[in-house]
Scaffold this motif. Sequence first.
Motif, mmCIF file in Angstrom:
data_model
loop_
_atom_site.group_PDB
_atom_site.id
_atom_site.type_symbol
_atom_site.label_atom_id
_atom_site.label_comp_id
_atom_site.label_asym_id
_atom_site.label_seq_id
_atom_site.Cartn_x
_atom_site.Cartn_y
_atom_site.Cartn_z
ATOM 1 N N ARG A 376 78.125 9.090 46.781
ATOM 2 C CA ARG A 376 79.139 9.492 47.754
ATOM 3 C C ARG A 376 79.563 10.912 47.432
ATOM 4 O O ARG A 376 79.739 11.269 46.294
ATOM 5 C CB ARG A 376 80.353 8.564 47.679
ATOM 6 C CG ARG A 376 79.980 7.112 47.750
ATOM 7 C CD ARG A 376 81.024 6.296 48.475
ATOM 8 N NE ARG A 376 80.560 4.917 48.656
ATOM 9 C CZ ARG A 376 79.829 4.525 49.686
ATOM 10 N NH1 ARG A 376 79.480 5.385 50.621
ATOM 11 N NH2 ARG A 376 79.446 3.271 49.779
ATOM 12 N N TYR B 18 84.561 -3.090 52.963
ATOM 13 C CA TYR B 18 85.591 -2.363 52.208
ATOM 14 C C TYR B 18 86.907 -2.575 52.930
ATOM 15 O O TYR B 18 87.182 -1.891 53.906
ATOM 16 C CB TYR B 18 85.277 -0.872 52.165
ATOM 17 C CG TYR B 18 84.029 -0.479 51.406
ATOM 18 C CD1 TYR B 18 83.973 -0.609 50.022
ATOM 19 C CD2 TYR B 18 82.928 0.049 52.063
ATOM 20 C CE1 TYR B 18 82.839 -0.232 49.322
ATOM 21 C CE2 TYR B 18 81.793 0.436 51.367
ATOM 22 C CZ TYR B 18 81.760 0.291 49.995
ATOM 23 O OH TYR B 18 80.647 0.673 49.301
ATOM 24 N N PRO B 42 73.684 7.598 62.289
ATOM 25 C CA PRO B 42 74.784 8.560 62.295
ATOM 26 C C PRO B 42 75.654 8.435 61.042
ATOM 27 O O PRO B 42 75.561 7.463 60.310
ATOM 28 C CB PRO B 42 75.574 8.177 63.553
ATOM 29 C CG PRO B 42 75.176 6.789 63.859
ATOM 30 C CD PRO B 42 73.792 6.600 63.343
ATOM 31 N N GLY B 46 76.487 3.469 57.260
ATOM 32 C CA GLY B 46 76.262 2.563 56.123
ATOM 33 C C GLY B 46 75.028 2.866 55.303
ATOM 34 O O GLY B 46 74.621 2.065 54.465
ATOM 35 N N LYS B 47 74.457 4.045 55.491
ATOM 36 C CA LYS B 47 73.212 4.373 54.782
ATOM 37 C C LYS B 47 73.426 4.446 53.267
ATOM 38 O O LYS B 47 72.680 3.846 52.487
ATOM 39 C CB LYS B 47 72.657 5.711 55.288
ATOM 40 C CG LYS B 47 72.446 5.753 56.789
ATOM 41 C CD LYS B 47 71.848 7.068 57.240
ATOM 42 C CE LYS B 47 72.738 8.274 57.019
ATOM 43 N NZ LYS B 47 73.961 8.274 57.828
HETATM 44 N N1 LIG Z 1 84.454 2.940 48.592
HETATM 45 C C1 LIG Z 1 84.726 2.798 49.907
HETATM 46 N N2 LIG Z 1 85.937 2.335 50.295
HETATM 47 C C2 LIG Z 1 86.205 2.190 51.606
HETATM 48 N N3 LIG Z 1 85.371 2.489 52.571
HETATM 49 C C3 LIG Z 1 84.165 2.959 52.268
HETATM 50 C C4 LIG Z 1 83.780 3.144 50.895
HETATM 51 N N4 LIG Z 1 82.525 3.621 50.876
HETATM 52 C C5 LIG Z 1 82.153 3.741 52.183
HETATM 53 N N5 LIG Z 1 83.120 3.343 52.995
HETATM 54 C C6 LIG Z 1 83.030 3.310 54.448
HETATM 55 O O1 LIG Z 1 81.871 2.609 54.792
HETATM 56 C C7 LIG Z 1 81.270 3.204 55.916
HETATM 57 C C8 LIG Z 1 79.822 3.546 55.614
HETATM 58 O O2 LIG Z 1 79.807 4.610 54.668
HETATM 59 P P1 LIG Z 1 78.483 5.276 54.116
HETATM 60 O O3 LIG Z 1 78.843 6.223 53.071
HETATM 61 O O4 LIG Z 1 77.532 4.193 53.766
HETATM 62 O O5 LIG Z 1 77.957 6.060 55.393
HETATM 63 P P2 LIG Z 1 76.678 6.978 55.541
HETATM 64 O O6 LIG Z 1 75.828 6.347 56.548
HETATM 65 O O7 LIG Z 1 76.073 7.241 54.214
HETATM 66 O O8 LIG Z 1 77.305 8.317 56.131
HETATM 67 P P3 LIG Z 1 76.855 9.831 55.888
HETATM 68 O O9 LIG Z 1 75.690 10.082 56.751
HETATM 69 O O10 LIG Z 1 78.041 10.617 56.344
HETATM 70 O O11 LIG Z 1 76.575 9.994 54.424
HETATM 71 C C9 LIG Z 1 82.106 4.401 56.283
HETATM 72 O O12 LIG Z 1 82.956 4.063 57.350
HETATM 73 C C10 LIG Z 1 82.899 4.688 55.041
HETATM 74 O O13 LIG Z 1 84.150 5.210 55.374
#
Ligand SMILES: Nc1ncnc2c1ncn2[C@@H]1O[C@H](COP(=O)(O)OP(=O)(O)OP(=O)(O)O)[C@@H](O)[C@H]1O
Lengths: 378, 226
Positions: A376, B18, B42, B46-47
């Motif tokens: 993250r 979460y 996007p 959740g990736k």
């Molecule tokens: N530790 C956490 N606590 C609360 N919510 C979380 C946590 N980690 C992720 N989220 C939420 O879970 C969802 C998915 O997050 P994730 O990081 O997997 O997205 P992503 O697809 O990787 O996005 P990006 O392309 O911006 O990296 C998001 O809405 C994020 O806010």
Amino acid sequence: MTKRQMYMKMLLSSLLRRRSRMTVALLAIAIGATVLLGMTTICYDIPRQMGREFRSYGANMVFVAAGGETMLSLSDVDRAAALLPRESLVGVTPYRYKTVRSNMQPYTLVGTRFEQVRKTSPWWKVSGAWPTTGTEILIGSDVAEFARLSPGRTIAISGTNAKGARFSREMTILGVVRTGGVEDDFLFMDLTALEELAGDAGRVELAEVSVAMNAAGLSALSALIQREVPTIAPRLVKRVTQSETSVLSRLQALVYLVTLVVLVLTMICVATTMMTVVMERRKEIGLKKALGAENRSIVAEFLGEGVCLGLGGGLLGVAFGWLFAQTISVNVFGRAISFNIYLVPATLAASIIVTGAACLIPIRSATEVEPALVLRGE
Amino acid sequence: MEKTTENILEIRDVSMIYGQVKALQNIDLTVRKGEWLAIMGPSGSGKTTMMNIIGCMDKPSSGSVILDGREISGMSSRALTEMRRDRIGLIFQQFHLISYLTALENVMVAQYYHSMIDEAEALQALERVGLKDRAKHLPHQLSGGEQQRVCIARALINYPRLILADEPTGNLDEANERIVLDLLRRLHAEGSTIIVVTHSPEVAEYAEKTIVLEHGRIARTTRNAD
Ligand SMILES: Nc1ncnc2c1ncn2[C@@H]1O[C@H](COP(=O)(O)OP(=O)(O)OP(=O)(O)O)[C@@H](O)[C@H]1O
Ligand SMILES: [Mg+2]
């Protein structure tokens, strides 16, 4: 390269290549160790320094007449003094008191031996000079103030001698004595000259004795004198021996308290610095965990850094602490400090332990870092 | 259970919640040994959450994850650390090198936590990513592309069963993107299983299979013809 070498490499690189934050912690530990070593060195040395000073300082035994008599004979004093070990006898000073008048005012005139006074009462502050002849006199500072007298002037004293005849004599004031005690109200002259005026010799009210010996030795001597010279009642001067120990122990307690406070402050400073370091390095900790580091590896790395800091700060502290103690000793006691070599490992151990203890909470929070945070973009 | 096609990863009905946010909902996914999978979607779909679960850095709220034949959803954090160490190679968008260690030492750190340290092998890994002559440089003395190549060298040093890359080219220019993708392609050709998260369709084209996440669900699965 072995794992141990890699561990050392990581440890040293972390300490040397990320200097700024570590310098704060190092400085805190160095100051703590400086105070610790300096204070304990002084505490260890003071009793010996002060013991020497106190023992050569002032009378620690007084001879007075036994059995309700007011005077004791000088020959008895000499006999008793002969019982004291020669090498530890600093001085024996007889005191003979006589009431005289000057300008209608009553004064206590004391006959003594000045060369002995200087040994048994080295704290007397004399402005002017010490009398050397029978017509010279030393006056107390209160007398000087009250009668507006100063060295170089004369004072006329008069009184009655043993046969009831009046005497009077003009004395030259050589010096003014200030002790902060009863002496400030007295006049002092040579004992033999006073005996001439008074018309009888060989008897004094008391004799002050200074012996370089501890309390136990003094009590033994006192018992010996009572047995051998029954006309003399030796009194130990409690004021000096007691103050010697109580001043010391209070001083030491104070010094240890200050040292403890400084160590606690050091610990707090190191703990907060390490906490900040752990916060700054959360990414790095998370990364290591993501790479498969176990908690004990993380603990070992941070504790290792803590121990290195403790050791480095301790070494600096030993150097500065020695300088600190030396400076104080030279300035206060006027002689070099005797340095106890065992305090070096003790100080190093103490600073490592204090640093290690300060690292416990930061290390705990380091182990709680989640590896998930590295992916993250926190 | 079919044993003929060996699966390195089997995800069954996995959800990650979460608090209020349902980051992943009822995901089913299978990855074969030697496969190259791209995950798209996007922001916030959740990736990264999925990568953290596959990479044994997080446990799912529910569902089962079988990695290299072992169920990891009920594992202790200690056992997860072991799985991570022995089976996973990680590549990040933000490179994540240890700032006070040289490129070579950064590679050796992975050996250090894994098992034995072999400086020659670490140097060889740097040579593979074309950075042998930069071995003694600190991360801040390297360009972004070079840092990412050090990360790749570190990720493959312990011969992981599975290489996870979360937007490995997200911070790189085109030239460096090409270098990194060529490296991944070489690894794939040698038999490594790769899962890569990306926003870029060009990067996804290198993969054999692409899944698209939306709101924590798999919206589409596409197979790329070679
Ligand atoms: N530790 C956490 N606590 C609360 N919510 C979380 C946590 N980690 C992720 N989220 C939420 O879970 C969802 C998915 O997050 P994730 O990081 O997997 O997205 P992503 O697809 O990787 O996005 P990006 O392309 O911006 O990296 C998001 O809405 C994020 O806010
Ligand atoms: Mg992400």
